[in-house]
Design a protein around this motif. Sequence first.
Motif, PDB file in Angstrom:
ATOM      1  N   ARG A  19      -1.840  -3.771  10.759  1.00 25.01           N
ATOM      2  CA  ARG A  19      -2.686  -4.233   9.669  1.00 25.01           C
ATOM      3  C   ARG A  19      -3.737  -5.214  10.196  1.00 25.01           C
ATOM      4  O   ARG A  19      -4.897  -5.200   9.784  1.00 25.01           O
ATOM      5  CB  ARG A  19      -1.806  -4.919   8.609  1.00 25.01           C
ATOM      6  N   ALA A  22      -6.299  -3.264  11.933  1.00 23.48           N
ATOM      7  CA  ALA A  22      -7.072  -2.388  11.050  1.00 23.48           C
ATOM      8  C   ALA A  22      -8.317  -3.095  10.516  1.00 23.48           C
ATOM      9  O   ALA A  22      -9.315  -2.468  10.202  1.00 23.48           O
ATOM     10  CB  ALA A  22      -6.201  -1.905   9.892  1.00 23.48           C
ATOM     11  N   THR A  23      -8.246  -4.424  10.412  1.00 22.17           N
ATOM     12  CA  THR A  23      -9.418  -5.194   9.955  1.00 22.17           C
ATOM     13  C   THR A  23      -9.777  -6.208  11.042  1.00 22.17           C
ATOM     14  O   THR A  23      -9.591  -7.410  10.854  1.00 22.17           O
ATOM     15  CB  THR A  23      -9.113  -5.916   8.634  1.00 22.17           C
ATOM     16  N   THR A  26     -12.396  -9.306  10.206  1.00 21.96           N
ATOM     17  CA  THR A  26     -11.830 -10.323   9.309  1.00 21.96           C
ATOM     18  C   THR A  26     -10.736 -11.118  10.015  1.00 21.96           C
ATOM     19  O   THR A  26     -10.698 -12.350   9.950  1.00 21.96           O
ATOM     20  CB  THR A  26     -11.215  -9.651   8.063  1.00 21.96           C
ATOM     21  N   SER A  27      -9.829 -10.382  10.676  1.00 24.05           N
ATOM     22  CA  SER A  27      -8.728 -11.059  11.362  1.00 24.05           C
ATOM     23  C   SER A  27      -9.268 -11.998  12.425  1.00 24.05           C
ATOM     24  O   SER A  27      -8.848 -13.146  12.526  1.00 24.05           O
ATOM     25  CB  SER A  27      -7.810 -10.035  12.025  1.00 24.05           C
ATOM     26  N   THR A 193      -6.106 -16.589   3.140  1.00 23.17           N
ATOM     27  CA  THR A 193      -6.002 -15.232   3.693  1.00 23.17           C
ATOM     28  C   THR A 193      -4.861 -14.470   3.021  1.00 23.17           C
ATOM     29  O   THR A 193      -5.016 -13.328   2.592  1.00 23.17           O
ATOM     30  CB  THR A 193      -5.737 -15.294   5.208  1.00 23.17           C
ATOM     31  N   GLN A 197      -4.624 -11.148   0.551  1.00 24.44           N
ATOM     32  CA  GLN A 197      -3.775 -10.005   0.903  1.00 24.44           C
ATOM     33  C   GLN A 197      -2.834  -9.636  -0.233  1.00 24.44           C
ATOM     34  O   GLN A 197      -2.623  -8.471  -0.518  1.00 24.44           O
ATOM     35  CB  GLN A 197      -2.940 -10.370   2.116  1.00 24.44           C
ATOM     36  N   THR A 200      -4.591  -7.638  -2.790  1.00 26.77           N
ATOM     37  CA  THR A 200      -4.825  -6.225  -2.459  1.00 26.77           C
ATOM     38  C   THR A 200      -3.513  -5.446  -2.392  1.00 26.77           C
ATOM     39  O   THR A 200      -3.511  -4.229  -2.490  1.00 26.77           O
ATOM     40  CB  THR A 200      -5.561  -6.064  -1.115  1.00 26.77           C
TER      41      THR A 200
ATOM     42  N   ASP B  93      -1.825   4.396  -0.663  1.00 26.67           N
ATOM     43  CA  ASP B  93      -2.288   4.047   0.680  1.00 26.67           C
ATOM     44  C   ASP B  93      -1.363   4.600   1.765  1.00 26.67           C
ATOM     45  O   ASP B  93      -1.513   4.262   2.924  1.00 26.67           O
ATOM     46  CB  ASP B  93      -2.424   2.523   0.823  1.00 26.67           C
TER      47      ASP B  93
END
Lengths: 302, 217
Positions: A19, A22-23, A26-27, A193, A197, A200, B93
């Motif tokens: 995860r 995957a970003t 941002t991370s 952060t 999360q 989402t 997802d």
Amino acid sequence: MIRVWLAQHWFVFMATFKRLLATPITSLLSVIIMGVALSVPVSIYVLVENLQAIANERNSPQMSIFLRNDAKQADVDRIRQDLEQNPQIIELEFVTKDVALQQLLEKSELPDIAMNLPRNPLPDAFVITLNENALENLKQLQEDLKGKPEIKYVQFDSAWIERFSALLELGHSIILMITMISSIAIIAVMFNTIRLQIATKHDEIEISKLIGATDSFIRRPFLYFGALQGLAAGAIAWLIVLLLIHLINEQLIVFLRFYEMEFLLGSLSTENGLSLLFFSTWLGWLGARLSVSNHLWRIEPQ
Amino acid sequence: MITFKNVSKRYPNGYIALNNINLSINVGEMVFLTGHSGAGKSTLLKSIAAIERPTSGIITISGQNIAQLKSSAIPFLRRKIGIVFQDHKLLFDRSIFDNILLPLQISNFDTQTAASRVRAALDKVGLLKKEKAMPITLSGGERQRLCIARAIVHRPAILIADEPTGNLDIAYARDIMAMFTSFNQVGVTVIISTHDASLLENTQHRILSLAQGSLLA
């Protein structure tokens, strides 16, 4: 059972890691923010450590004890015994009046005058080196020694040492304060952060609760996320400090060349670096933990 | 055995969803719950899984009082129950396989057992060939079957289905009903709510009718 438990944790860990990847932007951004915040106190810490090392190396606290001119060998032995028993003294050197005169003759620019003295005016002396912990009791030690009849004079430049240790103490309090401020910044970044999360992941959390997930199962990926980001932030802070010390050292070499001196700043030790990583991991975990317990209970399945 | 004793549910706005419900459902029984929408079917089903808590009364499952359950004990209650949700509650997802894996991960199954159980569940609902597909690619009927597979994958003793045939045509609906009957035949207690009277014409199973929160005799 333990194997299953470990497998579960490993699965969550890997899922969290994916995860993060995957970003990447941002991370990376939040990791950099946290890393920079953390690098400030660590850099100051390294500089203060260097200052302390320089001071210790060049100025171990030394005291000169001059005996009376008429002191006998028995007096000298008694004083020596006393001093040897004192645990604060790490080095003891006896300088006889003859040796002292010899040294004076070698150093003096006026050897003739010294040579023509009718008798040796110098006393026997002890030069003692004290350990660092003795600093607090120096005054007391000085008084004790002065009180002995065989001793004429005790010389010690305590003002400088006191000022320097006060300065170091100030440095340490500043580090502590900045560390606290940076820690709050890191916890705040992590809190936010994780809040985003959780927003989402609302569906996943709700469904997991509906089909029997415990709170700790739901918390786990967020805690891993916080800890991993904290770890990465610690690594960035370490890198920043390494880079900083490297750049300063490059300048220092050029600068000190004019004085025909060579000196390099020491960097963060591996031990302290690992402590830094541990601390930053914990901070990330703590921020995540606070955020999760603040936001998770709001998601109740209907 | 599931029992309701004087169970009422009153929402803070004054609306009464359940009004003094008394019933008992035996282990291994299959029961239909009918009534118009708003009659309290969903509230009754949800209160079995402690998703809704009654305002008064006692609900027991195997002698355990659900209405008084501590919130830390609720996850373990829900693991004994399979729920087919009215709105499916699928995760879009992740793949079909991973959707069905979730209840097993929650119950700490090891990876290999979990994988074989997921495939067995997919096989039962006829979705085995689509395990790698994403839920978004499925039709309405297939999504319903996916939801059923997730409800049975951890082999619960009780299966609850809230309007499982809601938007399906009659042939598909009968298909789904046959599936529930087969779960019941292997000993699972099945409770299904429906407003579709045509499905219940030839059934030999007990039918409970709800109207305005009360059970009709």
